[in-house]
Scaffold this motif. Sequence first.
Motif, PDB file in Angstrom:
ATOM      1  N   GLU A  68       0.806  -1.231   0.000  1.00 40.21           N
ATOM      2  CA  GLU A  68       0.000   0.000   0.000  1.00 40.21           C
ATOM      3  C   GLU A  68       0.831   1.269   0.000  1.00 40.21           C
ATOM      4  O   GLU A  68       0.323   2.339  -0.302  1.00 40.21           O
ATOM      5  CB  GLU A  68      -1.042   0.027   1.144  1.00 40.21           C
ATOM      6  N   GLN A  69       2.148   1.164   0.339  1.00 41.01           N
ATOM      7  CA  GLN A  69       2.991   2.362   0.236  1.00 41.01           C
ATOM      8  C   GLN A  69       3.550   2.474  -1.182  1.00 41.01           C
ATOM      9  O   GLN A  69       3.781   3.588  -1.678  1.00 41.01           O
ATOM     10  CB  GLN A  69       4.135   2.317   1.249  1.00 41.01           C
ATOM     11  N   HIS A  70       3.809   1.310  -1.809  1.00 39.13           N
ATOM     12  CA  HIS A  70       4.353   1.275  -3.157  1.00 39.13           C
ATOM     13  C   HIS A  70       3.767   0.079  -3.898  1.00 39.13           C
ATOM     14  O   HIS A  70       3.094  -0.756  -3.297  1.00 39.13           O
ATOM     15  CB  HIS A  70       5.884   1.160  -3.129  1.00 39.13           C
ATOM     16  N   ASP A  71       4.052   0.019  -5.198  1.00 35.39           N
ATOM     17  CA  ASP A  71       3.729  -1.177  -5.973  1.00 35.39           C
ATOM     18  C   ASP A  71       4.787  -1.289  -7.070  1.00 35.39           C
ATOM     19  O   ASP A  71       5.722  -0.476  -7.121  1.00 35.39           O
ATOM     20  CB  ASP A  71       2.301  -1.106  -6.545  1.00 35.39           C
ATOM     21  N   VAL A  72       4.656  -2.279  -7.918  1.00 39.65           N
ATOM     22  CA  VAL A  72       5.622  -2.406  -9.010  1.00 39.65           C
ATOM     23  C   VAL A  72       4.940  -3.040 -10.218  1.00 39.65           C
ATOM     24  O   VAL A  72       4.113  -3.950 -10.077  1.00 39.65           O
ATOM     25  CB  VAL A  72       6.881  -3.195  -8.573  1.00 39.65           C
ATOM     26  N   VAL A  73       5.244  -2.487 -11.386  1.00 39.47           N
ATOM     27  CA  VAL A  73       4.720  -3.044 -12.628  1.00 39.47           C
ATOM     28  C   VAL A  73       5.782  -2.887 -13.712  1.00 39.47           C
ATOM     29  O   VAL A  73       6.523  -1.894 -13.743  1.00 39.47           O
ATOM     30  CB  VAL A  73       3.378  -2.379 -13.042  1.00 39.47           C
ATOM     31  N   GLN A  74       5.870  -3.906 -14.568  1.00 36.70           N
ATOM     32  CA  GLN A  74       6.780  -3.813 -15.710  1.00 36.70           C
ATOM     33  C   GLN A  74       6.056  -3.091 -16.834  1.00 36.70           C
ATOM     34  O   GLN A  74       4.868  -3.365 -17.095  1.00 36.70           O
ATOM     35  CB  GLN A  74       7.231  -5.214 -16.155  1.00 36.70           C
ATOM     36  N   VAL A  75       6.748  -2.176 -17.481  1.00 33.23           N
ATOM     37  CA  VAL A  75       6.151  -1.371 -18.561  1.00 33.23           C
ATOM     38  C   VAL A  75       7.121  -1.285 -19.738  1.00 33.23           C
ATOM     39  O   VAL A  75       8.312  -1.550 -19.580  1.00 33.23           O
ATOM     40  CB  VAL A  75       5.827   0.063 -18.057  1.00 33.23           C
ATOM     41  N   PRO A  76       6.604  -0.894 -20.923  1.00 34.29           N
ATOM     42  CA  PRO A  76       7.528  -0.658 -22.045  1.00 34.29           C
ATOM     43  C   PRO A  76       8.322   0.637 -21.822  1.00 34.29           C
ATOM     44  O   PRO A  76       7.949   1.450 -20.963  1.00 34.29           O
ATOM     45  CB  PRO A  76       6.605  -0.530 -23.256  1.00 34.29           C
ATOM     46  N   LYS A  77       9.366   0.823 -22.621  1.00 31.34           N
ATOM     47  CA  LYS A  77      10.262   1.969 -22.439  1.00 31.34           C
ATOM     48  C   LYS A  77       9.509   3.306 -22.488  1.00 31.34           C
ATOM     49  O   LYS A  77       9.782   4.203 -21.689  1.00 31.34           O
ATOM     50  CB  LYS A  77      11.356   1.949 -23.512  1.00 31.34           C
TER      51      LYS A  77
END
Length: 167
Positions: A68-77
Amino acid sequence: MEKFISFVVVLGFAAAMLLQCAAAQTVHVVGDSSGWVVPQGGAATYQTWAANNNFVVGDILMFNFVTEQHDVVQVPKESFDSCTSANPIGETITTGPTNITLSDAGNHYYICTIGQHCQLGQKLAITVSGSPGAAAPSTPMQPDSSSSGVFASFLVSLLSILAGFLF
Ligand SMILES: *[C@@H]1O[C@H](CO)[C@@H](O)[C@H](O)[C@H]1NC(C)=O
Ligand SMILES: [Cu+2]
């Protein structure tokens, strides 16, 4: 006695090779002790961290953050550069800490989607190199257990041959 010493040397060598094999999968803790946060030093923080790490297919990225403080996702450039979560690659991971296995070679981009965190530097770009043991980049990655299994049977045959030769 001489034969016994040779055998011990061979065993030691085999053990060292097995240990090296087991250590092949490196766990990279993103940001080291700081973890996955809005970095004090801005975007340069994770650039420096990435430059000091060598990423190989099969390695694990450990994103250490509080849920809930942060998250992470992979994205294109493009999304990485503009700090948007457009065209995400897979789901946004909202529960921390989390481990991501680097299953393909090439450039990988990760951002935090909360608030202005990405703009403030909570973004990571890494280059993953192919496994040294891989035959070709297009070959589907073999599970670790199978490659170390093949390696283990190789060692067993080697040891049997040597044992037969020595005794
Ligand atoms: C991530 O990997 C590390 C090292 O293998 C392990 O200690 C930890 O339990 C893993 N965490 C999760 C959430 O799977
Ligand atoms: Cu964040």
